[in-house]
Design a protein around this motif. Structure first.
Motif, short mmCIF file in Angstrom:
data_model
loop_
_atom_site.label_atom_id
_atom_site.label_comp_id
_atom_site.label_asym_id
_atom_site.label_seq_id
_atom_site.Cartn_x
_atom_site.Cartn_y
_atom_site.Cartn_z
N LEU A 1 0.83 -1.21 0.00
CA LEU A 1 0.00 0.00 0.00
C LEU A 1 0.86 1.26 0.00
CD1 LEU A 1 -2.78 -1.03 2.52
CD2 LEU A 1 -3.01 -0.79 0.07
N SER B 1 0.42 1.75 -3.59
CA SER B 1 -1.03 1.86 -3.40
C SER B 1 -1.75 0.70 -4.09
CB SER B 1 -1.55 3.20 -3.95
OG SER B 1 -0.98 4.28 -3.26
N LEU C 1 -3.87 -2.11 -3.91
CA LEU C 1 -4.87 -2.75 -3.05
C LEU C 1 -5.04 -4.22 -3.38
CD1 LEU C 1 -7.58 0.06 -2.90
CD2 LEU C 1 -6.33 -0.87 -0.96
N ALA D 1 -2.15 -6.02 -1.77
CA ALA D 1 -2.34 -5.97 -0.32
C ALA D 1 -3.40 -6.97 0.12
CB ALA D 1 -2.72 -4.57 0.11
N ILE E 1 -8.98 -2.97 3.75
CA ILE E 1 -8.52 -3.04 2.35
C ILE E 1 -9.70 -3.27 1.42
CG2 ILE E 1 -7.20 -4.46 0.73
CD1 ILE E 1 -5.16 -4.88 3.01
N GLY F 1 -6.17 5.90 1.90
CA GLY F 1 -6.25 4.68 2.69
C GLY F 1 -6.73 5.00 4.10
#
Length: 582
Positions: A377, A381, A383, A386, A410, A536
């Motif tokens: 992240l 970034s 997602l 993640a 998330i 986030g």
């Protein structure tokens, strides 16, 4: 004759030199794998397999005795079997081993994300294994019962931990001679002291009180489990009272009765010929079939460095783990060991680097995948990546609430991005419907071509376009594009930074701009998110069932905000992430 004496003398000196501790030859390290345990050992293959098999036997006993309980949790169990007493000393203390130090033959220790079983293999089974079994019982109880009074946890561990096991049977509740001596010959501690103790303060610094405390815990559990039939179910009834909010002492008085009568009953029971019970088990695995492999030097150093960490020998642990990584930079166990060390030192950033590296190398700790998700992240970034990491972390340790909440956050952020894309398309359609003559294509294309004119007051194209709309439509059209223009206004930026404080105001407007006023210290600072769907959001506030709305739910929250410094007269930074602390 002289030459023969000389050669003989050299032989003796060489033998003595090799016998000194500093010159002891390092034994080969192996790994024995059974269905549920990996045993690392510098002993023989036979002893390594025996260790794994005895643990399999006791695991089967627990599975049979507690059929509704989870036996495996998210914390891995590392089993290390030492060849002899000297090997045990080196494992636990490394080079910090003063002469005469007493070393246990069995040791059960908790570390950051795993538990360690360390035992000596050249002693009788009755010496080392009860210590290990008791630790294993405690591990299972912690996994399944959230509210468990300390005395009961000790009593159950002592009751089951003295088991004698084979492939077919196990004997539980065998008499504990040391505890029986105390129950028969020493004055008991007041039951109020036993039931109310939460931290060992009832016997701190007094060995006699310590032994008496443990004897009473064991004796009461034994009495309730195998004593009079009328006691059947009393431990469960007591635990239900405690779970409902009744204090441990009051619950004991309500279920077990008058404490003076209880003392007399336990004293009488301790003087009887105590019962035990037999549990039939069926172990399908065969000891001699467990595979064996030889560890590399880097792997053995990682194991031993982890043991030193578990025994609080931090400097030696770090040296050993660093050496493991010098020999093999791609050793995931060594990276996870360094992660534990840096977490203990409070350096979360370095811990995260090692854990994330371990995840990409196939690490065995759920924390590796937790930190790898954080890195994905912060770095990209990403997602999707993640989520992939966190799905693994939660699968490995479903009991860890922080991991479950992180995964939920998330998924929420992924949904926010999808919603942002949907809203963007909806606004594009509204623009097309409000301005029939506007060219087809998406908003980005329009900004770069025919719609670019109305981005400035001087644009004649904008005037001609808005002339076709009604007065209210024209004002809405101009305001809409003013907001778009403001959200895209170039801003000179600097380094990333963090700030903590309390959010005093939140303002949101189209397209997805969010302005936050943060009270930090004695100052109020303005920060901006140009698209709050791409920020986030992390924290306990997001773990509820209700969908999180930053424009509504951030007000008055204490937060830590990650942002990119902005050189702008209206705000100090562009928000990247918000961690809600409370």
């Amino acid at each position: 004759m002289t030459n023969r004496r000389y050669v003989y003398s050299l032989f003796i000196l060489g033998f003595l030199a090799c016998s000194l501790p500093g010159h002891a030859k390092e034994r080969k390290w192996i790994e024995a794998r059974s269905p549920h345990f990996n045993v690392f050992s510098d002993s023989s293959e036979k002893r390594a397999r025996q260790t794994a098999h005895r643990l399999e036997q006791f695991r089967k006993v627990m599975e049979t005795a507690f059929p509704k309980y989870k036996i495996e949790g998210g914390r891995s169990l590392v089993v290390v079997a030492a060849h002899n007493g000297n090997s045990m000393k080196r494992l636990l203390f490394g080079e910090n081993d003063p002469p005469g130090r007493m070393v246990p033959v069995g040791f059960f220790a908790n570390a950051t994300d795993r538990d360690y079983v360390i035992l000596q293999t050249d002693v009788h089974v009755d010496q080392a294994y009860p210590i290990i079994y008791k630790g294993y019982v405690s591990r299972i109880l912690q996994l399944n019962i959230r509210t468990l009074p300390r005395w009961l946890a000790i009593g159950l561990s002592e009751f089951y931990g003295e088991a004698k096991c084979s492939d077919k049977n196990a004997f539980i509740g065998l008499p504990h001679e040391a505890f029986l001596y105390y129950l028969r010959n020493r004055r008991m501690l007041p039951w109020e002291v036993l039931f109310s103790d939460t931290d060992g303060s009832a016997y701190a610094g007094d060995r006699t009180r310590h032994e008496m405390f443990y004897a009473q815990c064991w004796g009461l559990v034994h009495y309730m489990q195998l004593g009079d039939k009328e006691n059947s179910g009393k431990l469960n009834a007591y635990l239900s009272k405690v779970r409902s909010g009744v204090s441990s002492t009051d619950a004991a008085r309500q279920i077990f009765g008058d404490f003076e009568n209880l003392r007399l009953e336990i004293n009488r029971y301790g003087n009887l010929s105590m019962k035990h019970m037999r549990i039939q088990i069926e172990l399908e695995t065969k000891e001699d079939e467990y595979p064996i492999r030889v560890l590399s030097e880097s792997e053995s150093l990682a194991v031993r460095g982890g043991v030193l960490f578990a025994n609080r020998q931090m400097e030696q642990s770090e040296r050993m783990l660093n050496k493991a990584l010098q020999l093999d930079p791609d050793n995931p166990a060594a990276h996870e060991g360094m992660g534990m060390l840096f977490l203990r030192q409070g350096d979360r950033a370095k811990a995260g680097e090692h854990y994330a590296t371990a995840a990409d190398l196939g690490g065995q700790s759920y924390l590796s995948y937790f930190f790898a998700a954080e890195a994905a992240l912060k770095r990209d970034s990403d997602l999707d990546k993640a989520e992939e990491y966190m799905q693994k972390a939660v699968a490995m340790n479903p009991e860890d609430k922080a991991s479950r909440d992180f995964l939920k956050n998330i998924l929420q952020n992924k949904e926010n991005r999808l919603r942002a894309e949907r809203e963007k398309k909806e606004w594009e359609n509204r623009i097309r419907n409000s301005k029939p003559d506007s060219p087809s294509g998406d908003l980005t294309e329009a900004d770069d071509s025919s719609m670019g004119g109305f981005m400035t007051d001087e644009s004649t194209a904008n005037n001609s376009a808005t002339d076709e709309l009604s007065g209210d439509q024209s004002m809405q059209w101009q305001e809409l594009n003013r907001r778009i223009d403001e959200s895209k206004r170039p801003v000179r930026t600097g380094p990333k930074s963090k700030i903590r404080g309390i959010i005093r105001s939140v303002g949101c407007e189209y397209p997805a701009v969010m302005d936050i006023t943060l009270e930090s210290g004695n100052k109020r600072q303005m920060l901006r998110a140009r698209n709050y769907y791409e920020v986030g959001y992390w924290g306990p506030e997001l773990s509820g069932e209700e969908e999180f709305d930053p424009c509504r739910d951030l007000q008055d929250c204490q937060v830590e905000i990650e942002y990119v410094t902005a050189f702008d007269e209206d705000f100090i930074g562009l928000i990247q992430a918000i961690k809600i602390e409370k």
